[in-house]
Design a protein around this motif. Sequence first.
Motif, PDB file in Angstrom:
ATOM      1  N   SER A 181     -15.115   5.716  -4.564  1.00 14.11           N
ATOM      2  CA  SER A 181     -14.788   4.349  -4.854  1.00 14.11           C
ATOM      3  C   SER A 181     -15.773   3.110  -3.866  1.00 14.11           C
ATOM      4  O   SER A 181     -15.434   2.173  -4.524  1.00 14.11           O
ATOM      5  N   ARG A 192       2.136   1.646  -3.432  1.00  8.83           N
ATOM      6  CA  ARG A 192       1.226   2.515  -4.255  1.00  8.83           C
ATOM      7  C   ARG A 192       0.761   3.886  -3.879  1.00  8.83           C
ATOM      8  O   ARG A 192       0.657   4.842  -4.859  1.00  8.83           O
ATOM      9  N   ARG A 193       1.089   4.230  -2.587  1.00  2.00           N
ATOM     10  CA  ARG A 193       0.716   5.718  -2.239  1.00  2.00           C
ATOM     11  C   ARG A 193       2.126   6.441  -2.839  1.00  2.00           C
ATOM     12  O   ARG A 193       1.809   7.616  -3.246  1.00  2.00           O
ATOM     13  N   ARG A 207     -19.073   3.460 -13.319  1.00  7.70           N
ATOM     14  CA  ARG A 207     -18.345   2.426 -13.931  1.00  7.70           C
ATOM     15  C   ARG A 207     -18.342   2.038 -15.271  1.00  7.70           C
ATOM     16  O   ARG A 207     -18.244   0.941 -16.054  1.00  7.70           O
ATOM     17  N   LYS A 252      -5.779   6.806 -14.430  1.00  9.84           N
ATOM     18  CA  LYS A 252      -6.003   5.428 -14.117  1.00  9.84           C
ATOM     19  C   LYS A 252      -4.569   4.669 -14.472  1.00  9.84           C
ATOM     20  O   LYS A 252      -4.112   3.829 -13.713  1.00  9.84           O
ATOM     21  N   LYS A 288     -13.783   8.933  -1.327  1.00  4.50           N
ATOM     22  CA  LYS A 288     -13.604   7.669  -0.681  1.00  4.50           C
ATOM     23  C   LYS A 288     -15.083   6.920  -0.953  1.00  4.50           C
ATOM     24  O   LYS A 288     -15.181   5.680  -1.347  1.00  4.50           O
ATOM     25  N   ILE A 330       0.806  -1.175  -0.306  1.00  5.66           N
ATOM     26  CA  ILE A 330       0.016  -0.031   0.078  1.00  5.66           C
ATOM     27  C   ILE A 330       0.899   1.056  -0.014  1.00  5.66           C
ATOM     28  O   ILE A 330       0.694   2.132  -0.692  1.00  5.66           O
ATOM     29  N   VAL A 332      -5.489   1.724  -9.428  1.00  8.50           N
ATOM     30  CA  VAL A 332      -6.795   2.050  -9.265  1.00  8.50           C
ATOM     31  C   VAL A 332      -7.156   2.036  -7.632  1.00  8.50           C
ATOM     32  O   VAL A 332      -8.014   2.376  -7.185  1.00  8.50           O
ATOM     33  N   GLY A 333      -6.228   1.736  -6.829  1.00 13.51           N
ATOM     34  CA  GLY A 333      -6.296   1.603  -5.248  1.00 13.51           C
ATOM     35  C   GLY A 333      -6.771   2.875  -4.650  1.00 13.51           C
ATOM     36  O   GLY A 333      -7.670   2.811  -3.830  1.00 13.51           O
ATOM     37  N   GLU A 387     -18.073   2.142  -6.658  1.00 15.39           N
ATOM     38  CA  GLU A 387     -17.769   1.444  -7.666  1.00 15.39           C
ATOM     39  C   GLU A 387     -17.733   0.105  -7.524  1.00 15.39           C
ATOM     40  O   GLU A 387     -17.900  -0.739  -8.582  1.00 15.39           O
ATOM     41  N   LEU A 388     -17.959  -0.472  -6.130  1.00 19.02           N
ATOM     42  CA  LEU A 388     -18.121  -1.756  -5.886  1.00 19.02           C
ATOM     43  C   LEU A 388     -19.427  -2.414  -6.229  1.00 19.02           C
ATOM     44  O   LEU A 388     -19.850  -3.431  -6.062  1.00 19.02           O
TER      45      LEU A 388
END
Lengths: 343, 266
Positions: free
Chosen positions: A227, A16-17, A97, A280, A224, A13, A285-286, A230-231
């Motif tokens: 995102s 990625r950050r 999406r 992206k 947040k 993580i 994507v995270g 998005e699920l």
Amino acid sequence: MKNKSMEFIKEGIKKRRQRWILVTGILTVLACIFSCMMLLLGNTIYPLQDVIRALYGEKIPGVSFAVTTLRLPRMLAGLFAGFAFGVAGHTFQTMLRNPLANPNVIGITAGSSAAAVFCIVILHTSNAVVSIASVIAGLLTVLIIYILSRGSSFSIGRLILVGIGIQAMLNAAISYILLVGAEQDIPAALRWLSGSLNGSQMEELPSLIISVIIFSPVIILLGKRLSMLELGEQAATSLGVHTDKTRIALIVSSVIIIAVATATTGPIAFVAFLAGPIAKRLVGVGLSNIIPAGLVGVNLVLASDLIGQFAFDVRYPVGIITGLLGAPYLIYLLIRMNRKGDL
Amino acid sequence: MKQTHHFRAKNIVAGYEKKIIINDVSLEIPPNEISVIIGANGSGKSTLLKTLARLIKPVSGEITLDGKQISKIPPKQLARVLGLLPQSPVVPEGISVADLVGRGRFPHQSLFASWTNKDYEAVAEAMDIMDITYFANHNIDELSGGQRQRVWIAMALAQQTDILFLDEPTTFLDITYQVEILDLLTDLNKRYGTTIVMVLHDINLSARYADKMFALYQGRLVAEGSPSQVITETMIKGIFGLHCSVVKDPVSGSPSVVPIGRYHVK
């Protein structure tokens, strides 16, 4: 075992950050470079210190006019409109999406444009009324698309197709208004049809800058929740997101900034469409990609405008250059989605 | 250890638009146990689960958690007690496994703060339980169906709820993975006392893993009780319209349905 796993996950993580910070940093530096180039380059290239002195309000014959009246508004319009297009486009694409689900593609921008052209050509209203009408029309277009595409169950594919249909109708309406309109009104109306930074004026900028400064943070703070959306509807709800309220807040904020940006620069082709996917690619994507998408929008607009101004013998408006970049990507996307059966 | 909660539904009527699917169902979820909802296709089991998990607003009736109506509990607060794994959640293209599992932490995070140690701990624990830590930094697109399902369950576990609802968690999986997932869920129930409520298609696996079963027929609750109370020849005939013989599962001792068709009957 647990500590080892924790370290392993943390490491990924963190990586990625770091990438997010690096990409955002590079995009910011690029945006600064392009902004400076917008101020320095032109028919005459003035020395840097003269440009800076002119920006500080010193009156230097020739330089002051070129820099503060021509180049600065052009640069600021590109900067803020690019950010607005990038942020709003990415928000719609993520929320629905689908990269095609974009204010330009599904007719929201066309809704704003139609209202604006109607106000300018038929009603002859003031600029403020034009801006307000375009925001309201953008929101109404969303509502109409939503109602028409609702059916028995919500389908994003249907929403996009309905949106494309609405866009075609709105474009027809715009053409009709222009046809019946008085000749002297046409130039002001044309502004709404193709993106250009030509003739950006200082007086038009405050509404753009203020709405971007107010509404982009709203979208960023909702990042947040975006995102989570998005699920899928169900996962987001069970994770404790008020999906309806979040969606409304995101749509209203995005439509406002995109309508106001369109009022200033016209719909700069494909910026809202390209910024999200490019961000992206760069970041992954995270993490929330809202800020990178905005910065990609800025860079696309400023770089394209520089290319349009200086790369050819003839000066092209920024929308033509972004159109040249965006159209092949749209075709590629359509082919790929068709293969995957997403359309 | 998970807290004990009283989760009740009273006279709920629910459905989509004007079509009523769930008709006057009342039930109480036994705390710290595994409950399974069974029923034929279209009997409303998934709709019932979604209504209980507040994804569908009931037309009438009330659903309460520890005596409070769930529609009146702030969503984030409810999401810390009650989790749901939907039947087909959407995978954001290109997301890494750890980031996806981390999204389960949303109800525990504030607007501004980034990840705390507690978040990392919960994510690591969930991934260890589901045995997917190895994939933490992989892209989810690279995983198989069974592995993906473990990732989704890990996301629900990272949410650290006392009650976990799962909508057909084993559908589309090979038998090996079905058993594996059900074993993992049982681990969770035994180790932490997590209350589990799920919709399952396979009656025999349901009978084996459930402490309590709820049977639906045309939107009504027609039977509830232990597997041996619910799985009888007459009940199966009533619920599924299937002739069968109920035998004792040689491995678990739970009731097992052997269907009787028109062919291959001695």
